[in-house]
Design a protein around this motif. Structure first.
Motif, PDB file in Angstrom:
ATOM      1  N   LEU A   1       9.675 -15.546  11.511  1.00  0.00           N
ATOM      2  CA  LEU A   1       8.586 -15.120  10.626  1.00  0.00           C
ATOM      3  C   LEU A   1       7.338 -14.790  11.431  1.00  0.00           C
ATOM      4  O   LEU A   1       6.636 -13.814  11.136  1.00  0.00           O
ATOM      5  CB  LEU A   1       8.286 -16.213   9.598  1.00  0.00           C
ATOM      6  N   GLY A   2       7.048 -15.610  12.426  1.00  0.00           N
ATOM      7  CA  GLY A   2       5.871 -15.367  13.253  1.00  0.00           C
ATOM      8  C   GLY A   2       5.992 -14.104  14.083  1.00  0.00           C
ATOM      9  O   GLY A   2       5.053 -13.301  14.168  1.00  0.00           O
ATOM     10  N   GLU A   3       7.155 -13.914  14.696  1.00  0.00           N
ATOM     11  CA  GLU A   3       7.354 -12.733  15.535  1.00  0.00           C
ATOM     12  C   GLU A   3       7.301 -11.441  14.726  1.00  0.00           C
ATOM     13  O   GLU A   3       6.860 -10.398  15.222  1.00  0.00           O
ATOM     14  CB  GLU A   3       8.710 -12.835  16.250  1.00  0.00           C
ATOM     15  N   ARG A   4       7.753 -11.502  13.481  1.00  0.00           N
ATOM     16  CA  ARG A   4       7.840 -10.294  12.651  1.00  0.00           C
ATOM     17  C   ARG A   4       6.710 -10.212  11.625  1.00  0.00           C
ATOM     18  O   ARG A   4       6.780  -9.438  10.676  1.00  0.00           O
ATOM     19  CB  ARG A   4       9.196 -10.257  11.956  1.00  0.00           C
ATOM     20  N   GLU A   5       5.699 -11.033  11.811  1.00  0.00           N
ATOM     21  CA  GLU A   5       4.577 -11.058  10.871  1.00  0.00           C
ATOM     22  C   GLU A   5       3.994  -9.664  10.643  1.00  0.00           C
ATOM     23  O   GLU A   5       3.797  -9.222   9.500  1.00  0.00           O
ATOM     24  CB  GLU A   5       3.485 -11.994  11.390  1.00  0.00           C
ATOM     25  N   GLU A   6       3.680  -8.958  11.708  1.00  0.00           N
ATOM     26  CA  GLU A   6       3.039  -7.652  11.580  1.00  0.00           C
ATOM     27  C   GLU A   6       3.918  -6.678  10.797  1.00  0.00           C
ATOM     28  O   GLU A   6       3.430  -5.950   9.926  1.00  0.00           O
ATOM     29  CB  GLU A   6       2.732  -7.096  12.968  1.00  0.00           C
ATOM     30  N   LYS A   7       5.212  -6.692  11.090  1.00  0.00           N
ATOM     31  CA  LYS A   7       6.130  -5.787  10.394  1.00  0.00           C
ATOM     32  C   LYS A   7       6.248  -6.150   8.917  1.00  0.00           C
ATOM     33  O   LYS A   7       6.241  -5.269   8.040  1.00  0.00           O
ATOM     34  CB  LYS A   7       7.507  -5.833  11.057  1.00  0.00           C
ATOM     35  N   ILE A   8       6.358  -7.437   8.631  1.00  0.00           N
ATOM     36  CA  ILE A   8       6.484  -7.883   7.233  1.00  0.00           C
ATOM     37  C   ILE A   8       5.244  -7.512   6.438  1.00  0.00           C
ATOM     38  O   ILE A   8       5.336  -6.978   5.319  1.00  0.00           O
ATOM     39  CB  ILE A   8       6.738  -9.401   7.177  1.00  0.00           C
ATOM     40  N   VAL A   9       4.065  -7.787   6.999  1.00  0.00           N
ATOM     41  CA  VAL A   9       2.817  -7.455   6.302  1.00  0.00           C
ATOM     42  C   VAL A   9       2.724  -5.948   6.070  1.00  0.00           C
ATOM     43  O   VAL A   9       2.306  -5.492   4.989  1.00  0.00           O
ATOM     44  CB  VAL A   9       1.602  -7.966   7.099  1.00  0.00           C
ATOM     45  N   ALA A  10       3.136  -5.158   7.048  1.00  0.00           N
ATOM     46  CA  ALA A  10       3.102  -3.700   6.892  1.00  0.00           C
ATOM     47  C   ALA A  10       4.026  -3.263   5.758  1.00  0.00           C
ATOM     48  O   ALA A  10       3.673  -2.377   4.956  1.00  0.00           O
ATOM     49  CB  ALA A  10       3.505  -3.027   8.199  1.00  0.00           C
ATOM     50  N   GLU A  11       5.204  -3.876   5.667  1.00  0.00           N
ATOM     51  CA  GLU A  11       6.143  -3.534   4.591  1.00  0.00           C
ATOM     52  C   GLU A  11       5.581  -3.931   3.220  1.00  0.00           C
ATOM     53  O   GLU A  11       5.747  -3.203   2.232  1.00  0.00           O
ATOM     54  CB  GLU A  11       7.480  -4.223   4.831  1.00  0.00           C
ATOM     55  N   LEU A  12       4.910  -5.073   3.160  1.00  0.00           N
ATOM     56  CA  LEU A  12       4.327  -5.522   1.891  1.00  0.00           C
ATOM     57  C   LEU A  12       3.169  -4.622   1.459  1.00  0.00           C
ATOM     58  O   LEU A  12       3.030  -4.289   0.279  1.00  0.00           O
ATOM     59  CB  LEU A  12       3.862  -6.972   2.015  1.00  0.00           C
ATOM     60  N   LEU A  13       2.333  -4.237   2.417  1.00  0.00           N
ATOM     61  CA  LEU A  13       1.209  -3.361   2.086  1.00  0.00           C
ATOM     62  C   LEU A  13       1.681  -1.957   1.715  1.00  0.00           C
ATOM     63  O   LEU A  13       1.073  -1.290   0.877  1.00  0.00           O
ATOM     64  CB  LEU A  13       0.230  -3.292   3.257  1.00  0.00           C
ATOM     65  N   ALA A  14       2.770  -1.511   2.326  1.00  0.00           N
ATOM     66  CA  ALA A  14       3.287  -0.172   2.035  1.00  0.00           C
ATOM     67  C   ALA A  14       3.781  -0.056   0.599  1.00  0.00           C
ATOM     68  O   ALA A  14       3.882   1.058   0.058  1.00  0.00           O
ATOM     69  CB  ALA A  14       4.420   0.164   3.007  1.00  0.00           C
ATOM     70  N   ALA A  15       4.073  -1.191  -0.023  1.00  0.00           N
ATOM     71  CA  ALA A  15       4.555  -1.176  -1.406  1.00  0.00           C
ATOM     72  C   ALA A  15       3.434  -0.988  -2.413  1.00  0.00           C
ATOM     73  O   ALA A  15       3.683  -0.834  -3.613  1.00  0.00           O
ATOM     74  CB  ALA A  15       5.297  -2.479  -1.705  1.00  0.00           C
ATOM     75  N   GLN A  16       2.180  -1.011  -1.943  1.00  0.00           N
ATOM     76  CA  GLN A  16       1.033  -0.891  -2.846  1.00  0.00           C
ATOM     77  C   GLN A  16       0.532   0.555  -2.926  1.00  0.00           C
ATOM     78  O   GLN A  16       0.911   1.409  -2.144  1.00  0.00           O
ATOM     79  CB  GLN A  16      -0.104  -1.794  -2.370  1.00  0.00           C
ATOM     80  N   GLY A  17      -0.339   0.770  -3.908  1.00  0.00           N
ATOM     81  CA  GLY A  17      -1.033   2.044  -3.997  1.00  0.00           C
ATOM     82  C   GLY A  17      -0.442   3.042  -4.965  1.00  0.00           C
ATOM     83  O   GLY A  17      -1.050   4.084  -5.233  1.00  0.00           O
ATOM     84  N   GLU A  18       0.733   2.755  -5.519  1.00  0.00           N
ATOM     85  CA  GLU A  18       1.384   3.655  -6.458  1.00  0.00           C
ATOM     86  C   GLU A  18       1.736   2.893  -7.737  1.00  0.00           C
ATOM     87  O   GLU A  18       1.912   1.674  -7.709  1.00  0.00           O
ATOM     88  CB  GLU A  18       2.661   4.240  -5.848  1.00  0.00           C
ATOM     89  N   PRO A  19       1.869   3.602  -8.868  1.00  0.00           N
ATOM     90  CA  PRO A  19       2.305   2.933 -10.101  1.00  0.00           C
ATOM     91  C   PRO A  19       3.648   2.232  -9.908  1.00  0.00           C
ATOM     92  O   PRO A  19       4.498   2.700  -9.150  1.00  0.00           O
ATOM     93  CB  PRO A  19       2.420   4.085 -11.106  1.00  0.00           C
ATOM     94  N   MET A  20       3.815   1.115 -10.573  1.00  0.00           N
ATOM     95  CA  MET A  20       5.008   0.293 -10.408  1.00  0.00           C
ATOM     96  C   MET A  20       5.759   0.214 -11.736  1.00  0.00           C
ATOM     97  O   MET A  20       5.189  -0.165 -12.761  1.00  0.00           O
ATOM     98  CB  MET A  20       4.605  -1.110  -9.949  1.00  0.00           C
ATOM     99  N   ASP A  21       7.011   0.579 -11.714  1.00  0.00           N
ATOM    100  CA  ASP A  21       7.855   0.514 -12.903  1.00  0.00           C
ATOM    101  C   ASP A  21       8.668  -0.778 -12.854  1.00  0.00           C
ATOM    102  O   ASP A  21       9.536  -0.941 -12.004  1.00  0.00           O
ATOM    103  CB  ASP A  21       8.788   1.728 -12.956  1.00  0.00           C
ATOM    104  N   ILE A  22       8.362  -1.693 -13.768  1.00  0.00           N
ATOM    105  CA  ILE A  22       9.120  -2.948 -13.816  1.00  0.00           C
ATOM    106  C   ILE A  22      10.005  -3.011 -15.060  1.00  0.00           C
ATOM    107  O   ILE A  22      10.603  -4.038 -15.352  1.00  0.00           O
ATOM    108  CB  ILE A  22       8.196  -4.182 -13.737  1.00  0.00           C
ATOM    109  N   GLY A  23      10.043  -1.927 -15.808  1.00  0.00           N
ATOM    110  CA  GLY A  23      11.011  -1.834 -16.900  1.00  0.00           C
ATOM    111  C   GLY A  23      10.684  -2.625 -18.137  1.00  0.00           C
ATOM    112  O   GLY A  23      11.581  -2.936 -18.932  1.00  0.00           O
ATOM    113  N   GLY A  24       9.430  -2.957 -18.343  1.00  0.00           N
ATOM    114  CA  GLY A  24       9.064  -3.677 -19.561  1.00  0.00           C
ATOM    115  C   GLY A  24       7.920  -4.630 -19.318  1.00  0.00           C
ATOM    116  O   GLY A  24       7.562  -4.915 -18.175  1.00  0.00           O
TER     117      GLY A  24
END
Length: 742
Positions: A693-716
């Motif tokens: 988790l520590g070694e891949r922190e930067e990559k994980i945070v980048a993936e989480l932030l990349a999921a933001q900024g657009e409308p999200m369809d959660i189906g209800g």
């Protein structure tokens, strides 16, 4: 290894979304430790589905998880983590039914105005999912609610930025309440000398008697009380405040709890709507009745039903409603951009969440221009309205509170066995005519009686002796543990409180109170006492009834911590076991709206993190499982690191949100487990997890932030699609791979 079970509740809105991120972590970390985590669905949609299985497919049906948890809560094995769920108003119930039907769930429509016995029976079936349907079932103990020491310390070191100054030029804001003919003024109380079965009946002026409820079993020592809200006096009160707000040039706002108080408060809300919009509603009364408009559901219900009319008639009524605003005072706004006022929907403004925000915002609410303005906050009943006025007067005299220095007010709440007002739903009635509503014992003697006029609101409440005795014990226990003064917020001039005071005085001598400061003060005086200490940085324990428990554990945490979601709420159940509540969900709908709009969830799961610690500690204490102790201690360390690292969710898109926060909590928990020396097996297991988790922190945070900024369809909304929601809340493949490998 013997298995111990944690029952994790599936709920609604933002907490439900957050669970999709957190629960896989909890299950992964506890796997192989003798701790099992099961999920129980107590969401609004889940409760509807469970109560109407007859026309559903096998795939659609689910068990009545609430009933199962209710049975569990009465056993020593109970270990329940309860997240905030929707306490549904009728509009929310109808919206949930609509969504379920659109998803091919054959759920019947809610009969708002039943026309026959069948529809009345159907309405009664739906009533079990309205309002405070969950809490009375699960709360088989009294409440110990407080900010965890690490959370309070962090809040003082890093004070939240939401506090706004009170105007130096002076504030016109105030709380307005009735002076007579309310619940407070009419309340009468009685303590049962022996167990009995009673009935509630309406005696009409012409001598006819109608049984409203029968077979109500009461125990020896149980306190019962009845009270009535006179609706003619209520409407006069509203009219006076409207005139005053217009004359003083301040906003007008109404603060009730139409979710928990699902029978009485929607009616009180509806009366305010009809008084405020009287000119338009009376002009079109016949048409509005034809289309089934229900003012108890707010102005929004009226406006929505106008679609059933010809366009010309609809436009005429809409114009007449808009014309009302030219003559009446400005209403406080829920959403000024959309024109949603304080009177649009009863569940938009919930008193325990709205009044702390009035204090936080310098005595003001939002107006039509999206600016803050002084308000007259109407809280009709006097039982607790005065506590908010006391806070307002203190701030008008001394200015805003300082989160960096203020003390805390923890709470010991009397709520076991459906105690007090929140257990009154099935004993609340609207008088159909003039007469009396009375409580009659098995011999035919009248225990309590209330005169009523047509439309008056009658309610009967209960508080069992075992719950009161345990509440006194818990207050003394907390006072002994902390050294803080414990104050029973009880008013000797109120019928119910006078009976409770007698019991408090009877049960206190059963405990060693040497060296403890234990007081009994009327709520307004208790608030003044607590606030004075808060300003000096001193702590106080408030021992209160059920409703005040709700109010105070939103008020002080919102001022101290910025949110009540960060409170630790432990409920030692009467028969052993524990219920661990994770905060308040008042802001949950807005969080979902933001998530759907821009893919950012600002819900803070700190309440869930904190609740898991005592849940694990209970397993350790009950079973001697040393791994549960290690998990709990490591999680406590992780929470401290989480706070010190400022990893709480941001309010802004493209910054850390709930998913990122839970990643960091996971990282810190893994590191703490790897570093501890009490359990070599766990240390060995989690060392590579922490490293990865520590070694891949930067990559994980980048993936989480990349999921933001657009409308999200959660189906209800009420029944989101599980696959879509999981994908939305677990967007980091890197993080998922590490957790799922556990």
């Amino acid at each position: 290894m013997a298995q111990s079970k944690i029952s994790w509740t599936k709920v609604d809105e933002a907490p439900a979304l957050a669970t999709c991120t957190l629960l896989p972590v909890v299950k992964a970390f506890t796997r192989g430790t003798g701790v099992e985590v099961e999920v129980r669905d107590i969401s609004l949609a889940g409760r509807i589905i469970a109560n109407f299985p007859e026309n559903l497919t096998d795939e659609q049906r689910i068990p009545d998880h609430l009933a199962l948890l209710g049975e569990l809560a009465q056993t020593p094995e109970a270990n329940i983590i309860k997240l905030p769920n929707i306490s549904a108003s009728i509009p929310q119930l109808q919206a949930a039914i609509k969504e379920l039907r659109e998803k091919d769930y054959d759920i019947p429509e809610y009969p708002e105005e039943p026309q026959d016995d069948g529809e009345r029976a159907l309405q009664a079936r739906f009533s079990v999912v309205l309002g405070s349907a969950v809490n009375p079932v699960l709360r088989e103990g009294n409440s110990d609610r407080r900010a965890a020491a690490s959370v309070k310390k962090f809040a003082q070191k890093n004070p939240h930025k939401m506090m706004k100054p009170w105007p130096e030029s002076g504030s016109k804001s105030r709380v307005a309440h009735m002076e007579d003919k309310d619940f407070y003024g009419s309340e009468t109380s009685h303590t049962m000398a022996a167990a009995d079965t009673v009935r509630i009946e309406f005696a009409a002026a012409d001598g006819g008697v109608t049984v409203l409820k029968e077979g109500l079993a009461l125990l020896e020592g149980e306190v019962i009380d009845t009270s009535v809200m006179n609706v003619a006096a209520l409407r006069e009160f509203y009219a006076r405040q409207i005139d005053t707000a217009r004359a003083e040039g301040v906003l007008l706002s109404l603060h009730l709890k139409a979710t928990m108080m699902k029978v009485s408060d929607p009616v009180m809300f509806g009366h305010c709507v009809t008084v405020f919009y009287r000119e338009a509603l009376e002009k079109h009364a016949d048409v509005l009745e034809e289309i089934g408009a229900n003012v108890n559901n707010g102005l929004a219900d009226v406006l929505e039903r106008l679609d059933r009319l010809p366009a010309e008639k609809k436009a005429e009524i809409e114009a007449d409603i808009l014309a009302v605003y030219e003559k009446q005072p400005a209403l406080a706004m829920v959403d000024s951009r959309k024109g949603i006022t304080n009177l649009h929907v009863p569940n938009n403004i919930i008193i325990d969440a709205s009044m702390p925000n009035v204090v936080r915002d310098g005595g003001r609410m939002w107006n039509w221009d999206d600016a803050l303005q002084d308000t007259i906050a109407m809280i009709p009943d006097r039982c607790y309205a005065g506590i908010y006025q006391a806070v307002i007067e203190d701030c008008q005299a001394h200015g805003q509170f300082d989160p960096s220095t203020m003390g805390t007010v923890s709470n010991v709440g009397l709520m076991a066995k459906k105690a007090e007002e929140y257990g009154s739903h099935d004993k609340t009635f609207i008088a159909e005519a003039a007469g009396a509503i009375r409580v009659v014992d098995s011999t035919g003697d009248t225990l309590l009686s209330q005169p009523v006029q047509t439309g008056d609101i009658f309610r009967m409440c209960q508080a069992k002796d075992i719950a009161i005795r345990d509440w006194v014990k818990l207050a003394v226990t907390r006072a002994r543990a902390t050294g803080d003064p414990a104050v029973f917020w009880l008013d000797e001039n109120r019928g119910h409180d006078a009976e409770i005071i007698r019991k408090v005085n009877e049960y206190l001598p059963e405990h060693d109170t040497t060296g403890l400061e234990i007081l009994t003060l009327a709520p307004v005086d208790a608030m003044k006492f607590a606030v004075a200490r808060v300003r000096k940085g001193e702590d106080t324990i408030a021992a209160t009834g059920n409703v005040l428990r709700d109010y105070l554990t939103d008020l002080f945490p919102i001022l101290e911590l910025g949110t009540s979601a960060r409170m630790l709420s432990i409920v030692p159940l009467l028969n052993g076991g524990g219920l661990f509540e994770t905060g308040a969900g008042g802001s949950a709908p807005k969080h979902v709206q933001q998530f759907v709009k821009e893919g950012h969830l600002r819900w803070d799961s700190l309440g869930e993190y904190c609740a898991l610690v005592p849940s694990l500690e209970q397993i350790a204490a009950a079973t001697g499982n040393p791994k549960a102790t290690v998990l709990a201690e490591a999680l406590d360390v992780a929470i401290g690191d989480y706070l010190e690292g400022a990893r709480t969710p941001s309010r802004k898109v493209n910054e850390i949100d709930n998913r990122g926060s839970t990643f960091y909590l996971t990282l810190y928990w893994a590191r703490a487990l790897a570093a501890q020396t009490a359990d070599a097996e766990l240390a060995t297991r989690f060392a590579p997890v922490a490293e990865a988790l520590g070694e891949r922190e930067e990559k994980i945070v980048a993936e989480l932030l990349a999921a933001q900024g657009e409308p999200m369809d959660i189906g209800g909304y009420y029944l989101p699609d599980a696959k879509k929601t999981t994908a939305a809340m677990r967007p980091s493949a890197t993080f998922n791979e590490i957790i799922d490998a556990l």
